[in-house]
Design an enzyme around this catalytic site. Sequence first.
Site, PDB file in Angstrom:
ATOM      1  N   ASP A 183       0.839  -1.179   0.000  1.00  0.00           N
ATOM      2  CA  ASP A 183       0.000   0.000   0.000  1.00  0.00           C
ATOM      3  C   ASP A 183       0.888   1.247   0.000  1.00  0.00           C
ATOM      4  OD1 ASP A 183      -2.727   1.213   0.487  1.00  0.00           O
ATOM      5  OD2 ASP A 183      -1.626   2.006   2.193  1.00  0.00           O
ATOM      6  N   GLU A 202       1.588   0.258  -4.904  1.00  0.00           N
ATOM      7  CA  GLU A 202       1.148   1.558  -5.392  1.00  0.00           C
ATOM      8  C   GLU A 202       2.347   2.506  -5.425  1.00  0.00           C
ATOM      9  OE1 GLU A 202      -3.352   2.303  -4.058  1.00  0.00           O
ATOM     10  OE2 GLU A 202      -1.973   2.130  -2.382  1.00  0.00           O
TER      11      GLU A 202
END
Length: 895
Positions: free
Chosen positions: A499, A536
Site C-alpha cells: 500500500d 502503489e
Amino acid sequence: MKPPRATLFRTAAALATLALGAAAVPAVSQTARAATPATATPATATPATAEATPAEAQWIDRATVVWKAEHTAATVEELSYADGGTLRLTPASLTDAQKAAYPHLAGRPAYRLDPRDRDKAATALRGPLAAVQRAADDHDHVLHRTGVQIPGVLDDLYADRARAARLGPVFHGARPTLSVWAPTARSVSLDLDGRTVAMRRDPGSGVWSVTGGPEWRDKPYRYRVKVWAPSVGKTVTNEVTDPYSTALTADSARSLVTDLADPRLAPAGWASLKKPAAVPLRDARIQELHIRDFSSADRTSAHPGQYLAFTDRDSDGMRHLGRLARSGTSYVHLLPAFDFGTVPERRSDQARPGCELAALPADSDQQQKCVAETAAKDGFNWGYDPLHYTVPEGSYASDPDGPARTREFRQMVQGLAHAGLRTVMDVVYNHTVAAGQDEKSVLDRIVPGYYQRLLDDGGVATSTCCPGTAPEHAMMGKLVVDSIVTWARQYKVDGFRFDLMGHHPKANILAVRKALDALTPAKDGVDGKSIILYGEGWNFGEVADDARFVQATQRNMAGTGIATFSDRARDAVRGGGPFDEDPRVQGFASGLFTDPNGSPAGGSPDEQRARLLHAQDLIKVGLSGNLADYTFTDTGGRRVKGSEVDYNGSPAGYAAAPGDALAYADAHDNETLYDALAYKLPAATSAADRARAQVLALATATLSQGPALSQAGTDLLRSKSLDRNSFDSGDWFNAIHWDCASGNGFGRGLPPAADNEPKWPYAKPLLTNPAVRPGCPEITGASASYRDLLRIRTTEKAFSQATAEGVQKALSFPLSGTGETPGVITMRLGGLVVVFNATPSRQSQTVPALAGSPYALHPIQAHGADATVKTSRYERASGTFTVPGRTVAVYAAGG
C-alpha cells in the site's frame, strides 16, 4: 489523475488534498474509530518541558545536528538535556554523504557536537532534549529553543547491532526469549500474565531482553516501558503490546508468547502443502478480494465472513474461484488481513444495522443512514489501519482470542491452494492506526519520535491519511523486512502488495526482495524467489519527487522486477477520474464520442473525438506493458515511444520490461467498474450492452503484456450501489453476490452520504432505472466471456513476452495513425489479431498487410460462451476483420 488508495481516517486530515503528479485530488477517506486516550502512568516531568513543543532541530548522527537557527558571532548553540546537562555545538557544514542521506536538510545550517560531549549522547537521548540558542554575552538570555528529532542519531548509535537482533518471541527449544528495541527507555519490564519480570538492556543495540521457561508458552504479556514522550512533554510508563507479536488476545489487548512453529498451530497437511505452480509476475492474473466480502452474503458458506470460508469447497464463492483458476487466474490478493484497529473482534461485540434494509426502495437514502449508524461498531472495515503487522486479524477467526487466528489463516491459504490459487497479502507498512500516546499506538509508545515520519516542526506526517511511518529509519525498515519474511515462511504467502509503496524508500523494497530471494524450500519451506511483489507507486506528500530518499515510485521501480499499478490505461478506459464533480465523463469503454451521454462535461464532439483518440494511445501503451521505449505510430501519425505519450504531464510509458507495470480497470478504491460505467454510459444503454462494455474494459487489462488485476466479482458485474469509497459501508454495500438470482448489488439504496452525497442527483435516477439492473443472462454471460479471454491470455504464449525487445518485435497496431477509427483498437500480436470495438455498432477493420493471410476467430471464442462474438467475420482477400459493437474479438492465424 493518480488515485491514492482510499484510506483516510474521517478526521480533519481526511479532507486534506493530496498533490499527486500533475493533478491535485482530494484523498478518499477510511474511517478509524475514535480511540480511547492511552492509559499511562506519568512520572515527574521537568517543569520547563511539561508540554509538547515543536522539534525543529534534527540530530542526524552522533556528531551532527541540523537546525534552521543560524549561528552568528553573538550566539551560542547547545543541546540541553535532563537535570541541566548540556552538549556543546559548533558551526559546521554537512558532508556530501550527509546531504545525500538527508536531501531535504541539505541547505540548512549544521552543527558539530563537541567531541568531549559525545559520550553523553546515550544518556541525553533518554530524557527531555532541547536545542537552545543563547546570547553569547548573556548565557541566561535564550534566543531560540526547540525540541530535537532523534531518529538519525538513534540509527547511528544502535542500528548496526540492532539490525541483527531477533525481536519479539523467539524460541530456543522450549525456552522463549522476548526482545524489544527501546533505546530511549529508562526502564523496560515484562508484564507476563499479571506478574512483573525484569528485562536486561544491551547497551550496544538498545534491545531489552529476557528469557523464560517452558511454562511461559502461550502466556499473555505486555511490555512496561518508562520513557520520555515528547507528544505529551513528560515521562510516562506505557503498557504496550509487542510490535513483533506473533499472536494476540481478543481486540489486541495483549500479546501471546507463541511459537509459530508449534505443531498445534499447523492444520492437517500444512507441512506437505503443495501449491499451484508459481506464475511469473509478468503473467500473473490477480483477483483482489476482501475476506469478509467473499462470504458474508454467501448462503452456501458454512463460515460467512471468516478465514474458514475458503475451506468450504462446495460454496458458491469457492466454486467461482475454482472456475476462475481453471481459466487462468493465478493469485487471490487479500485486502489487509493483518491485525487492524477498527473492528471489534468478538462477534458478540459487533453491531448490526437495525433496519429492514431489503424492504427499502432502490433509491432511498435510508439504507446508507442505517448502515452509518452502526459503522463505527460493526464487523466491517477494509483494514488499512494497522495495529500489529505480523498477526492475522482476529475478526476473521472463529475465536479471536488466541491460536485460531494462526491456524485458520493457514487453512485459508490451504483452501486457496486446493482451488488452484496462490495467495497475495495487501500490506500497509506506510502508516499506523495511531501515534503518540493513543492506546492504539504501539510503535510510538515504545520509541517515541522514531518509527513515525516527522515533518520539519516535529509533527507526525499524515499525507498517507494517517500517522505515517518512516521505513527510511533502520529499525522501521527492519520491521518491514522481518514481517514480510514471517508471512512468507510461517504462512506460505506467495506475494505482497504494498500500500502506498511510493512512501517507502526503493532501498527498503529492494531489501524485502533480497530477503525473500534468500528463502529456499530446503531451509525455509518456501521458494522465496517465486514470491511476487507489487505496489502503489504514487508520488505525493512530504516524500514526493525523492525529497527525502529515492522512492519506490512507478518511475524508480522500473527494471527491478517489482511492479507498480498503472493508472494510465485505467483512466483512458473508464473516462475521467474518481473525483470528477460530474461522474459522467466518458472514456474508451464508456462511449466517449461514439455514444455520448449528453453531459456538458464531455465537451464538443471535436473535443470528445480528440480525447478518445488520445485515450486509445494510452491504452496501446498499456497493452505493451507500459513500456517506456515501446515504439509505435500514435493517432496523430507520429512515431513515438511510450514515454513520449502524455499522461497528465507525466510519461504514459515508464516500464523497462513486462512485469514492471500492473494493469487494472478497477480495484477496491473508487467506484466498481460496473458502477463507473453506470454513471458514464448513456442512461438508456441496455443491461446487455452494459455487460458487454464491462467485458471490453476488463479485456484491456486482461490481454495486456505484464500482470493484471481485477476486483473480485467484477466479472459478475459487481456493484456497490455506486459507492465510491466503501471502506466502512458494511456488508450491505460491499458483499459479493455469487448467485446471480441475488443480483449484482446494484440498487441497494443511495451510497453513503459521507463520500457520495454530491453525486446523489446523478445516482438517484440510475438506481431505479431497469436498464441498469442486470439479470442472470447478463451476469453469467459477462463472467463466461471474461473467462474465455482469460483462457486465451493463458494459453497463447504471445501474451507472455519476457523482454521489452520481445514486445517490440511481436506487438503492433497496424491501423494506428491519422486514419484510425475512433473507438476501435486493432492489435497484432504474433499470430493473433485482436480487435477492441468499443463503439455501439459493428465495425470493419482492414489490414492490407494481412490480405490473403488465413485468420479465423480464436477457437476458444468460436466455441465459447458469447454468441455475439461468434458473429465476427474475416475476409481473407482484403484482410478485413468485422466485429460487433462493444466486443473484443481475438483471431488466430491459420484458421
